[in-house]
Enzyme design. Sequence first.
Site, PDB file in Angstrom:
ATOM      1  N   GLY A 248       0.751  -1.243   0.000  1.00 45.95           N
ATOM      2  CA  GLY A 248       0.000   0.000   0.000  1.00 45.95           C
ATOM      3  C   GLY A 248       0.781   1.294   0.000  1.00 45.95           C
ATOM      4  N   PRO A 284       4.830  -5.201  -0.432  1.00 45.11           N
ATOM      5  CA  PRO A 284       4.901  -3.982  -1.252  1.00 45.11           C
ATOM      6  C   PRO A 284       4.866  -4.323  -2.735  1.00 45.11           C
ATOM      7  CG  PRO A 284       7.098  -4.591  -0.543  1.00 45.11           C
ATOM      8  CD  PRO A 284       6.147  -5.568   0.117  1.00 45.11           C
ATOM      9  N   GLY A 285       4.186  -3.506  -3.510  1.00 47.69           N
ATOM     10  CA  GLY A 285       4.139  -3.710  -4.954  1.00 47.69           C
ATOM     11  C   GLY A 285       4.573  -2.441  -5.662  1.00 47.69           C
ATOM     12  N   ARG A 286       3.648  -1.476  -5.678  1.00 46.13           N
ATOM     13  CA  ARG A 286       3.891  -0.222  -6.387  1.00 46.13           C
ATOM     14  C   ARG A 286       5.208   0.438  -5.976  1.00 46.13           C
ATOM     15  NH1 ARG A 286      -0.606   2.854  -8.143  1.00 46.13           N
ATOM     16  NH2 ARG A 286      -1.844   1.757  -6.592  1.00 46.13           N
ATOM     17  N   ARG A 324      -4.696   3.043 -16.354  1.00 46.42           N
ATOM     18  CA  ARG A 324      -4.856   3.732 -15.065  1.00 46.42           C
ATOM     19  C   ARG A 324      -5.562   5.097 -15.181  1.00 46.42           C
ATOM     20  NH1 ARG A 324      -1.455   5.093 -11.885  1.00 46.42           N
ATOM     21  NH2 ARG A 324      -2.506   4.334 -10.026  1.00 46.42           N
ATOM     22  N   TYR A 328      -8.908   5.103 -13.082  1.00 49.17           N
ATOM     23  CA  TYR A 328      -8.813   5.752 -11.763  1.00 49.17           C
ATOM     24  C   TYR A 328      -8.554   7.249 -11.855  1.00 49.17           C
ATOM     25  CZ  TYR A 328      -7.146   0.906 -11.016  1.00 49.17           C
ATOM     26  OH  TYR A 328      -6.964  -0.435 -11.033  1.00 49.17           O
ATOM     27  N   CYS A 355     -11.154   3.671 -29.773  1.00 45.97           N
ATOM     28  CA  CYS A 355     -12.431   4.335 -30.070  1.00 45.97           C
ATOM     29  C   CYS A 355     -13.314   4.476 -28.844  1.00 45.97           C
ATOM     30  CB  CYS A 355     -13.134   3.600 -31.188  1.00 45.97           C
ATOM     31  SG  CYS A 355     -12.275   3.914 -32.711  1.00 45.97           S
ATOM     32  N   GLU A 356     -12.899   5.294 -27.926  1.00 45.34           N
ATOM     33  CA  GLU A 356     -13.679   5.615 -26.722  1.00 45.34           C
ATOM     34  C   GLU A 356     -13.227   6.977 -26.236  1.00 45.34           C
ATOM     35  OE1 GLU A 356     -14.520   3.383 -23.433  1.00 45.34           O
ATOM     36  OE2 GLU A 356     -14.191   1.435 -24.377  1.00 45.34           O
ATOM     37  N   TYR A 384       1.242  -1.802 -12.354  1.00 46.17           N
ATOM     38  CA  TYR A 384      -0.131  -1.809 -12.845  1.00 46.17           C
ATOM     39  C   TYR A 384      -0.218  -1.188 -14.248  1.00 46.17           C
ATOM     40  CZ  TYR A 384      -0.869  -2.582  -7.832  1.00 46.17           C
ATOM     41  OH  TYR A 384      -0.798  -3.061  -6.550  1.00 46.17           O
TER      42      TYR A 384
HETATM   43  N1  LLP Z   1      -1.342  -6.941  -0.880  1.00 53.62           N
HETATM   44  C1  LLP Z   1      -2.639  -7.040  -1.208  1.00 53.62           C
HETATM   45  C2  LLP Z   1      -3.486  -7.973  -0.469  1.00 53.62           C
HETATM   46  C3  LLP Z   1      -3.179  -6.235  -2.242  1.00 53.62           C
HETATM   47  O1  LLP Z   1      -4.463  -6.329  -2.538  1.00 53.62           O
HETATM   48  C4  LLP Z   1      -2.328  -5.339  -2.939  1.00 53.62           C
HETATM   49  C5  LLP Z   1      -2.845  -4.507  -4.031  1.00 53.62           C
HETATM   50  C6  LLP Z   1      -0.971  -5.290  -2.565  1.00 53.62           C
HETATM   51  C7  LLP Z   1      -0.519  -6.093  -1.534  1.00 53.62           C
HETATM   52  C8  LLP Z   1       0.001  -4.372  -3.226  1.00 53.62           C
HETATM   53  O2  LLP Z   1      -0.324  -3.043  -2.997  1.00 53.62           O
HETATM   54  P1  LLP Z   1       0.671  -1.865  -3.410  1.00 53.62           P
HETATM   55  O3  LLP Z   1       1.888  -1.954  -2.522  1.00 53.62           O
HETATM   56  O4  LLP Z   1       1.029  -2.035  -4.830  1.00 53.62           O
HETATM   57  O5  LLP Z   1      -0.123  -0.638  -3.167  1.00 53.62           O
HETATM   58  N2  LLP Z   1      -4.524  -1.385 -10.126  1.00 53.62           N
HETATM   59  C9  LLP Z   1      -4.530  -0.364  -9.095  1.00 53.62           C
HETATM   60  C10 LLP Z   1      -4.019  -0.867  -7.766  1.00 53.62           C
HETATM   61  C11 LLP Z   1      -4.723  -2.106  -7.253  1.00 53.62           C
HETATM   62  C12 LLP Z   1      -4.167  -2.595  -5.940  1.00 53.62           C
HETATM   63  C13 LLP Z   1      -4.622  -3.961  -5.632  1.00 53.62           C
HETATM   64  N3  LLP Z   1      -4.050  -4.525  -4.440  1.00 53.62           N
HETATM   65  C14 LLP Z   1      -3.724   0.841  -9.603  1.00 53.62           C
HETATM   66  O6  LLP Z   1      -3.283   0.828 -10.756  1.00 53.62           O
HETATM   67  O7  LLP Z   1      -3.541   1.835  -8.891  1.00 53.62           O
END
Ligand code: LLP
Length: 437
Positions: A248, A284-286, A324, A328, A355-356, A384
Amino acid sequence: MNHFEYRNGVMHCEQVSLEDIAREVGTPVYVYSTATLERHFTVFAGAVSAHPSLKSPKGEAPLVAYAVKTNSNLAVLRTLAAQGAGADTVSEGEIRKALKAGVPANKIVFSGVGKTDEEMAFALKAGIYQINVESPPELERLARVAATLNMIAPVVIRINPGVGAGGHAKITTGGAKDKFGVSAEEALRLYAEASAHRHIAPMGIACHIGSQITDLTPMQAAFSRMRGWVEDLRANGLSVERLDLGGGLGVPYFNQKEPPAPADYAEMVALTVGDLGVRYTFEPGRAITANAGVLLSRVIHIHERADSGQKFLVLDAGMNDLIRPALYDAYHDIRPVHAGDPADTTVYDVVGPVCETGDTFTRGREMPACREGDVVAFMTAGAYGAVMGSEYNSRPLAPEVLVRDADWSVVRPRPSYEQMMAAEPLPDWFSPRAVSA
Ligand code: LLP
C-alpha cells in the site's frame, strides 16, 4: 530515486537511450530499469529488516513478499528474486510465475477473495509459506482440499480493519463494505474454528487497507487495531506466530507531497506493532516497480479542433496499454524523450487511438510542445501498467524491455498479427468440409 535521466538532452534508462529502444522495438513499449528495481527492493527490505523489534523470535528478518500483480514479467520477478524477494500472489498463474522466476516456495504468500479448489491444491502441493484466507466459506473449502491431500494448510486470516485508505475509491480495500477479509469479530471466531481443525494451522492475521497510500496515519490506525487483535487471540489461548501487514505504500506520480519513505514506514510499523514476537510479512508492490518503468509512445499527429481550439496530442499508446488514467483518473507525468526548450510549452489533451472518449490520458495539460513522430515517456508506469494491458481494439499487447546498465533485452516481444489471430482458432463448422452445399 530512479534511473531515468536526461543525458545530452535525451532521456536514458540507465546507460541506454530510450530513443534507441523506441526505434528498434517500436512503440508503444514498456521499459524497466534493473538498477531501480534492485534499489527499491533493497531499500524497502533494508528498512524493515533494520529494526530489531521487527525480528521474529527465531531472529528471522521480515518476509518481504513483492506483490506480483503490479508487474509479473518473469525477468522482473527474476531480478527481484535474486535480491531475496518473496512473492505475494493472487492466482495459480502468479504462483507459477514466481516459482519459475526462482522465488522459493517458502517465501510465497497466496491471497485473494476467490481462490478455486484447484488453485488451493496447487499452492499446498507447492509448499508455499501461507494462504491468506479471506472468508468463512473459503476456510471451509481449504480445509476440505487440505484433507483430501492429507496436508496441513498454513493459514493467516485476513481481517478487514475497517480503515479504508488509498489513492482512489477503486483501490481502497480496508473499508467495512469492501469485499476483502472479514470483520475482527468474525476473524476471532474463524481463528478458533481453524485451530480445532486437523488440516488447518492458523498462523496469524493479515490486513491490507488500500493502495497508493501517501499518509501513514490510516495505516497506523489499522496496525494498532491489528496489535489489539493479536493480543485478543492470545488472551483466548490461541497461538499467533505471524502478522502480515500487506502493501500500500504510495509513490510520487507528480510533484505532489513526497510519500513517506520506507524508513519512516518501517519506523511507524516498529513503534505500532513491533515486539509482538511474530514473523512479520510485508507485501509492497507499487513502491518497488512503479518508478522502475516507463511506457514509451510516439506522437501520431496533433489535431487542433477548429471549433473548440483544443489541441489533441494523438499517441500510438491507448487505454488498452495503460488503463490507469481511464480507470482511476490517475495522473502520469508525460515527458518528451528529447528534451526541448523548457520554455516552449503547449496545452494538450493527450489521447490514444482507441475508439472511446475514455481513451484520454489527460486533459488541458501544459507540457513541452511536441511534434509528429516525437517519442514521449509516461513516467511511473512500471506498476499496474503492462499487467493491466489488453488487446482491446485488436491492438497487440505492448512489448516489454528490461535494461541493465548499458545492456537491454526484449523480455516480452510484441505479438505479430499472425500470433494474435492464431490464438483464436475457428470452430470446425467454418471449415470448407462442413459447409453444406
Ligand atoms: N497486498 C494485497 C493484499 C493487495 O491487494 C495489494 C494490491 C498489494 C498487496 C500491493 O499493494 P501496493 O503496494 O502495490 O499498493 N490497479 C490499481 C491498484 C490495485 C491494488 C490492488 N491490491 C492501480 O493501478 O492503482
